[in-house]
Design a protein around this motif. Structure first.
Motif, short mmCIF file in Angstrom:
data_model
loop_
_atom_site.label_atom_id
_atom_site.label_comp_id
_atom_site.label_asym_id
_atom_site.label_seq_id
_atom_site.Cartn_x
_atom_site.Cartn_y
_atom_site.Cartn_z
N VAL A 167 0.83 -1.20 0.00
CA VAL A 167 0.00 0.00 0.00
C VAL A 167 0.86 1.25 0.00
CG1 VAL A 167 -1.64 1.37 1.36
CG2 VAL A 167 -2.02 -1.08 1.06
N THR A 168 1.85 1.33 0.89
CA THR A 168 2.70 2.53 0.91
C THR A 168 3.51 2.65 -0.37
OG1 THR A 168 4.36 1.26 2.17
CG2 THR A 168 2.87 2.69 3.42
N LEU A 208 -7.87 -0.03 -0.07
CA LEU A 208 -9.19 -0.38 0.46
C LEU A 208 -9.12 -1.68 1.25
CD1 LEU A 208 -12.13 0.52 0.55
CD2 LEU A 208 -12.54 -0.85 -1.51
N ALA A 209 -8.43 -2.69 0.70
CA ALA A 209 -8.30 -3.96 1.41
C ALA A 209 -7.56 -3.78 2.74
CB ALA A 209 -7.56 -4.97 0.52
N TRP A 213 -9.19 -4.08 6.56
CA TRP A 213 -8.58 -5.05 7.48
C TRP A 213 -8.20 -4.37 8.79
CZ3 TRP A 213 -4.40 -9.02 5.47
CH2 TRP A 213 -4.14 -9.96 6.47
N THR A 214 -7.60 -3.19 8.70
CA THR A 214 -7.20 -2.44 9.89
C THR A 214 -8.40 -2.05 10.73
OG1 THR A 214 -5.29 -1.52 8.69
CG2 THR A 214 -5.97 -0.39 10.72
N GLN A 215 -9.43 -1.54 10.07
CA GLN A 215 -10.63 -1.11 10.79
C GLN A 215 -11.31 -2.29 11.47
OE1 GLN A 215 -11.74 1.86 11.45
NE2 GLN A 215 -13.64 1.19 12.43
N ALA A 230 -9.84 9.07 3.67
CA ALA A 230 -8.75 8.60 2.82
C ALA A 230 -9.27 8.04 1.50
CB ALA A 230 -7.93 7.53 3.56
N VAL A 231 -10.32 7.24 1.57
CA VAL A 231 -10.88 6.63 0.36
C VAL A 231 -11.47 7.70 -0.56
CG1 VAL A 231 -12.65 5.08 -0.53
CG2 VAL A 231 -11.29 4.40 1.46
N LEU A 232 -12.24 8.62 0.01
CA LEU A 232 -12.85 9.67 -0.80
C LEU A 232 -11.79 10.58 -1.42
CD1 LEU A 232 -15.92 10.70 1.43
CD2 LEU A 232 -15.91 9.27 -0.64
N ALA A 233 -10.75 10.89 -0.67
CA ALA A 233 -9.68 11.74 -1.20
C ALA A 233 -8.94 11.06 -2.35
CB ALA A 233 -8.70 12.11 -0.09
#
Length: 332
Positions: A167-168, A208-209, A213-215, A230-233
């Motif tokens: 992801v990063t 998103l995955a 997972w974190t949430q 974060a997703v909307l941005a």
């Protein structure tokens, strides 16, 4: 809110600032192989970050120093347990500095090509390893009753952490691609926007995955709000890139990094390093912090020096705000 809580927030802000700034910095380094077609275009990419890359790394030094001073137990466990990963990052950052400084010292094409390889790999590896490290911090590692790391290096290479590294890596590459589109002229600008579409879509799927997972594993209402932002941005950055609004697209990709890193810290609090062996052995903001007096002195110093650093760094970005292209690169 007590002082150790305040310093947890301040350290989170420092890491957010580092990933926002060094994120596009790493991304541009990766793009020297993915986007640039020849030596002049690689020089254009390097010149987009030339005046600012070293200033961006100040945020890392400050974040590390603040962690050492405010939460010495956290610093000790983190740097002993993650020794190999952090050493690899440190070596990459050192070689990266040498690559930027030495690349133009000789006109020999082989000399330049070798340092350009170094810029690519020393940008890619830290971009991946930082995600692995922070994913492990949030997910929890083997910390024993004495507060020491009881695992090994392979324990850090779990599926959640590897996904965090991807992801990063993808997010920083996307952030760097949007930055290049914002800072360049001509064909390279057009190709950067096209590449941003691809890297952005890959980032959206991976992020998103990882965020879900974190949430699911450790999130709360605040982290959920950060995840939504974060997703909307990220989606907004993709749409704005398609519309040719590079400035707004860069702001939105930056907001994505800010919100995603904030989500990790929100999911982590009040722990600073959860123990996967026993929650009672976790390091928290209270049991890992320095004395109240130490935190009080640090707060005064930070209150005086931080605005000065922000003003100076903002001025640097303003001075070097103009676009550049191959036509601005002098022939050797």
């Amino acid at each position: 809110m007590q002082l150790h809580d305040v310093w947890f927030v301040l350290i989170a802000v420092l890491w957010i600032g580092y990933f926002f700034l060094e994120g596009f910095d790493f991304g541009v380094g990766i793009l020297t192989k993915l986007l640039a077609r020849d030596e002049p275009e690689r020089r254009v990419l390097i010149n987009t970050i030339g005046p600012v890359w070293d200033g961006n790394e100040v945020w890392l030094l400050t974040a590390g120093g603040a962690t050492f001073a405010a939460f010495p137990a956290w610093y000790a466990t983190l740097f002993s347990g993650f020794y190999l990963a952090l050493l690899a990052i440190l070596v990459c950052l050192i070689v990266r500095v040498l690559a930027f400084e030495y690349r133009a010292k000789r006109s020999d094409p082989r000399w330049k090509r070798n340092w350009e390889h170094a810029i690519f790999w020393t940008s890619l590896l830290p971009a991946f390893l930082w995600g692995v490290a922070f994913a492990n911090i949030v997910h929890g590692v083997k910390i024993n009753e004495a507060g020491d790391y009881a695992g090994n290096f392979l324990d850090l290479l779990n599926p959640y952490a590897l996904l965090g590294g991807l992801v990063t890596l993808s997010l920083f590459t996307f952030h760097g691609t949007v930055f290049v589109a914002l800072k360049t002229l001509g064909d390279i600008r057009t190709r950067a926007r096209t590449l941003a579409r691809t890297t952005g879509l890959i980032t959206a799927v991976l992020a998103l995955a990882f965020l879900i997972w974190t949430q699911t594993s450790s999130g709360d209402g605040w982290s959920l709000a950060a995840m939504v932002i974060a997703v909307l941005a990220l989606l907004a950055a993709l749409a704005l890139n398609e519309a040719g609004r590079e400035g707004w697209a860069f702001i939105c990709s930056g907001v994505t990094i800010v919100a995603a890193v904030a989500m990790l810290f929100l999911a982590l609090f009040p722990d600073v390093m959860p123990s996967s062996l026993d929650p009672a052995w976790s390091l928290t903001v209270s049991n890992a912090s320095s004395s109240h007096y130490t935190l009080k002195v640090m707060t005064w110093v930070a209150g005086i020096m931080t605005p000065l650093v922000l003003v100076y760094q903002s001025w640097t970005y303003w001075v070097f705000r103009k676009r550049i292209g191959v036509r601005n690169i002098p022939a050797h």
